[in-house]
Design a protein around this motif. Structure first.
Motif, PDB file in Angstrom:
ATOM      1  N   GLU A  24       0.831  -1.208   0.000  1.00  0.00           N
ATOM      2  CA  GLU A  24       0.000   0.000   0.000  1.00  0.00           C
ATOM      3  C   GLU A  24       0.866   1.259   0.000  1.00  0.00           C
ATOM      4  O   GLU A  24       0.569   2.228  -0.704  1.00  0.00           O
ATOM      5  CB  GLU A  24      -0.940  -0.006   1.210  1.00  0.00           C
ATOM      6  CG  GLU A  24      -2.055  -1.026   1.116  1.00  0.00           C
ATOM      7  CD  GLU A  24      -2.827  -1.197   2.412  1.00  0.00           C
ATOM      8  OE1 GLU A  24      -2.463  -0.561   3.441  1.00  0.00           O
ATOM      9  OE2 GLU A  24      -3.803  -1.975   2.413  1.00  0.00           O
ATOM     10  N   ALA A  25       1.954   1.240   0.778  1.00  0.00           N
ATOM     11  CA  ALA A  25       2.864   2.401   0.823  1.00  0.00           C
ATOM     12  C   ALA A  25       3.525   2.611  -0.537  1.00  0.00           C
ATOM     13  O   ALA A  25       3.644   3.748  -1.009  1.00  0.00           O
ATOM     14  CB  ALA A  25       3.924   2.199   1.906  1.00  0.00           C
ATOM     15  N   ARG A  26       3.938   1.539  -1.181  1.00  0.00           N
ATOM     16  CA  ARG A  26       4.553   1.659  -2.522  1.00  0.00           C
ATOM     17  C   ARG A  26       3.553   2.212  -3.528  1.00  0.00           C
ATOM     18  O   ARG A  26       3.895   3.049  -4.350  1.00  0.00           O
ATOM     19  CB  ARG A  26       5.074   0.309  -2.993  1.00  0.00           C
ATOM     20  CG  ARG A  26       6.382  -0.017  -2.360  1.00  0.00           C
ATOM     21  CD  ARG A  26       7.133  -1.032  -3.142  1.00  0.00           C
ATOM     22  NE  ARG A  26       8.480  -1.050  -2.592  1.00  0.00           N
ATOM     23  CZ  ARG A  26       9.543  -1.339  -3.272  1.00  0.00           C
ATOM     24  NH1 ARG A  26       9.443  -1.635  -4.539  1.00  0.00           N
ATOM     25  NH2 ARG A  26      10.715  -1.338  -2.708  1.00  0.00           N
ATOM     26  N   ARG A  52       1.784   9.176  -6.213  1.00  0.00           N
ATOM     27  CA  ARG A  52       2.294  10.521  -5.933  1.00  0.00           C
ATOM     28  C   ARG A  52       3.234  11.000  -7.035  1.00  0.00           C
ATOM     29  O   ARG A  52       3.166  12.143  -7.464  1.00  0.00           O
ATOM     30  CB  ARG A  52       3.016  10.536  -4.583  1.00  0.00           C
ATOM     31  CG  ARG A  52       3.539  11.889  -4.179  1.00  0.00           C
ATOM     32  CD  ARG A  52       4.314  11.891  -2.857  1.00  0.00           C
ATOM     33  NE  ARG A  52       3.618  11.177  -1.811  1.00  0.00           N
ATOM     34  CZ  ARG A  52       4.071  10.089  -1.210  1.00  0.00           C
ATOM     35  NH1 ARG A  52       5.259   9.590  -1.521  1.00  0.00           N
ATOM     36  NH2 ARG A  52       3.373   9.492  -0.281  1.00  0.00           N
ATOM     37  N   TYR A  53       4.118  10.127  -7.489  1.00  0.00           N
ATOM     38  CA  TYR A  53       5.139  10.530  -8.456  1.00  0.00           C
ATOM     39  C   TYR A  53       4.754  10.243  -9.901  1.00  0.00           C
ATOM     40  O   TYR A  53       5.472  10.632 -10.819  1.00  0.00           O
ATOM     41  CB  TYR A  53       6.477   9.853  -8.118  1.00  0.00           C
ATOM     42  CG  TYR A  53       6.918  10.133  -6.698  1.00  0.00           C
ATOM     43  CD1 TYR A  53       7.014  11.435  -6.221  1.00  0.00           C
ATOM     44  CD2 TYR A  53       7.223   9.096  -5.824  1.00  0.00           C
ATOM     45  CE1 TYR A  53       7.397  11.698  -4.914  1.00  0.00           C
ATOM     46  CE2 TYR A  53       7.618   9.357  -4.514  1.00  0.00           C
ATOM     47  CZ  TYR A  53       7.688  10.651  -4.072  1.00  0.00           C
ATOM     48  OH  TYR A  53       8.071  10.904  -2.770  1.00  0.00           O
ATOM     49  N   GLY A  54       3.621   9.548 -10.115  1.00  0.00           N
ATOM     50  CA  GLY A  54       3.144   9.293 -11.467  1.00  0.00           C
ATOM     51  C   GLY A  54       3.931   8.244 -12.228  1.00  0.00           C
ATOM     52  O   GLY A  54       3.809   8.143 -13.447  1.00  0.00           O
ATOM     53  N   ARG A  55       4.731   7.465 -11.538  1.00  0.00           N
ATOM     54  CA  ARG A  55       5.492   6.378 -12.160  1.00  0.00           C
ATOM     55  C   ARG A  55       5.999   5.448 -11.062  1.00  0.00           C
ATOM     56  O   ARG A  55       5.900   5.772  -9.882  1.00  0.00           O
ATOM     57  CB  ARG A  55       6.657   6.905 -12.996  1.00  0.00           C
ATOM     58  CG  ARG A  55       7.635   7.733 -12.212  1.00  0.00           C
ATOM     59  CD  ARG A  55       8.632   8.433 -13.112  1.00  0.00           C
ATOM     60  NE  ARG A  55       9.322   9.452 -12.344  1.00  0.00           N
ATOM     61  CZ  ARG A  55      10.615   9.648 -12.365  1.00  0.00           C
ATOM     62  NH1 ARG A  55      11.373   8.918 -13.138  1.00  0.00           N
ATOM     63  NH2 ARG A  55      11.161  10.588 -11.653  1.00  0.00           N
ATOM     64  N   GLU A  56       6.559   4.314 -11.453  1.00  0.00           N
ATOM     65  CA  GLU A  56       7.046   3.346 -10.471  1.00  0.00           C
ATOM     66  C   GLU A  56       8.411   3.764  -9.944  1.00  0.00           C
ATOM     67  O   GLU A  56       9.450   3.302 -10.415  1.00  0.00           O
ATOM     68  CB  GLU A  56       7.099   1.940 -11.087  1.00  0.00           C
ATOM     69  CG  GLU A  56       5.741   1.304 -11.192  1.00  0.00           C
ATOM     70  CD  GLU A  56       5.800  -0.189 -11.457  1.00  0.00           C
ATOM     71  OE1 GLU A  56       6.836  -0.829 -11.201  1.00  0.00           O
ATOM     72  OE2 GLU A  56       4.780  -0.714 -11.918  1.00  0.00           O
ATOM     73  N   ILE A  57       8.376   4.652  -8.988  1.00  0.00           N
ATOM     74  CA  ILE A  57       9.600   5.108  -8.317  1.00  0.00           C
ATOM     75  C   ILE A  57       9.281   5.328  -6.846  1.00  0.00           C
ATOM     76  O   ILE A  57       8.175   5.751  -6.504  1.00  0.00           O
ATOM     77  CB  ILE A  57      10.169   6.391  -8.980  1.00  0.00           C
ATOM     78  CG1 ILE A  57      11.580   6.678  -8.473  1.00  0.00           C
ATOM     79  CG2 ILE A  57       9.239   7.565  -8.808  1.00  0.00           C
ATOM     80  CD1 ILE A  57      12.328   7.717  -9.279  1.00  0.00           C
ATOM     81  N   CYS A  58      10.230   5.009  -5.998  1.00  0.00           N
ATOM     82  CA  CYS A  58      10.015   5.116  -4.547  1.00  0.00           C
ATOM     83  C   CYS A  58      10.725   6.343  -3.980  1.00  0.00           C
ATOM     84  O   CYS A  58      11.525   6.986  -4.655  1.00  0.00           O
ATOM     85  CB  CYS A  58      10.518   3.857  -3.850  1.00  0.00           C
ATOM     86  SG  CYS A  58       9.579   2.385  -4.292  1.00  0.00           S
ATOM     87  N   ASN A  59      10.431   6.633  -2.734  1.00  0.00           N
ATOM     88  CA  ASN A  59      11.002   7.808  -2.061  1.00  0.00           C
ATOM     89  C   ASN A  59      12.526   7.828  -2.090  1.00  0.00           C
ATOM     90  O   ASN A  59      13.137   8.881  -2.157  1.00  0.00           O
ATOM     91  CB  ASN A  59      10.528   7.869  -0.599  1.00  0.00           C
ATOM     92  CG  ASN A  59       9.031   8.034  -0.494  1.00  0.00           C
ATOM     93  OD1 ASN A  59       8.408   8.689  -1.312  1.00  0.00           O
ATOM     94  ND2 ASN A  59       8.446   7.422   0.514  1.00  0.00           N
TER      95      ASN A  59
END
Length: 194
Positions: free
Chosen positions: A100-102, A108-115
């Protein structure tokens, strides 16, 4: 040698005839004893190391490399009897929370990228700190002589903790938890303060 892959997620190898770039996105987990004898901070054994020996031993890991670790913990021996009685989350529950966090991060970032990999500018644009959070972080970084890299790591970690809690913004509790997970222990012979 680890600095470039840590920061960029790739490594470039240059030779006389060619330069090649390989992906190098990885998770590094490191461990070391608190001192040469291994007993600094122990409640069951006496540490025989001097303060100078402890400092010299800990300085084998350079500051720039240490700053690149997201989490720095000092672990004490575990009492298995007390641990088994505590209620813990199941792996299935933790996995669901992480997924869920991912997904929150991807949205949030509009693509598959993490913090951990998003640019700092985009991180701050999508999750700005409050004026009070900025003040606290600035005050602590001045007092503790933190590098900019360490401060950014704390913000990234606080954002991830907030995502795991389901919070839309970075909350104060997440900032304090990130700071706690990023402190360096100050070891003295026979004692520890974190």
């Amino acid at each position: 040698m680890l600095r470039q892959p840590f920061e960029d997620g790739y490594i470039t190898i240059s030779r006389t005839r060619a330069t090649i770039t390989y992906p190098a996105s990885f998770i590094l987990i490191g461990a070391m004893n608190p001192c040469p004898c291994g007993y600094a901070g122990s409640n069951t054994h006496y540490c025989t190391c001097t303060s100078r020996q402890i400092l010299s031993y800990q300085n084998k890991l350079s500051g720039p490399l240490r700053d690149r670790f997201d989490i720095n913990l000092f672990l004490k021996p575990v009492d298995f009897k007390a641990t088994s009685e505590k209620e813990t989350e199941s792996s299935k529950t933790v996995r669901k929370r992480v997924e869920e966090a991912r997904n929150r991060q991807y949205d949030r970032y509009g693509r598959e990228i993490c913090n951990s990999r998003v640019s700092y500018d985009l991180l701050i644009k999508t999750s700005p700190l409050t004026a009070e959070q900025q003040r606290i972080l600035h005050q602590l970084s001045t007092k503790k002589n933190w590098s900019n890299r360490r401060q950014i790591k704390i913000i990234r970690l606080a954002r991830t903790i907030s995502d795991l809690q389901g919070s839309i913004q970075i909350n104060d509790q997440s900032i304090w938890e990130a700071i706690k997970l990023n402190r360096q222990p100050v070891l003295k012979r026979g004692s520890i303060s974190v």
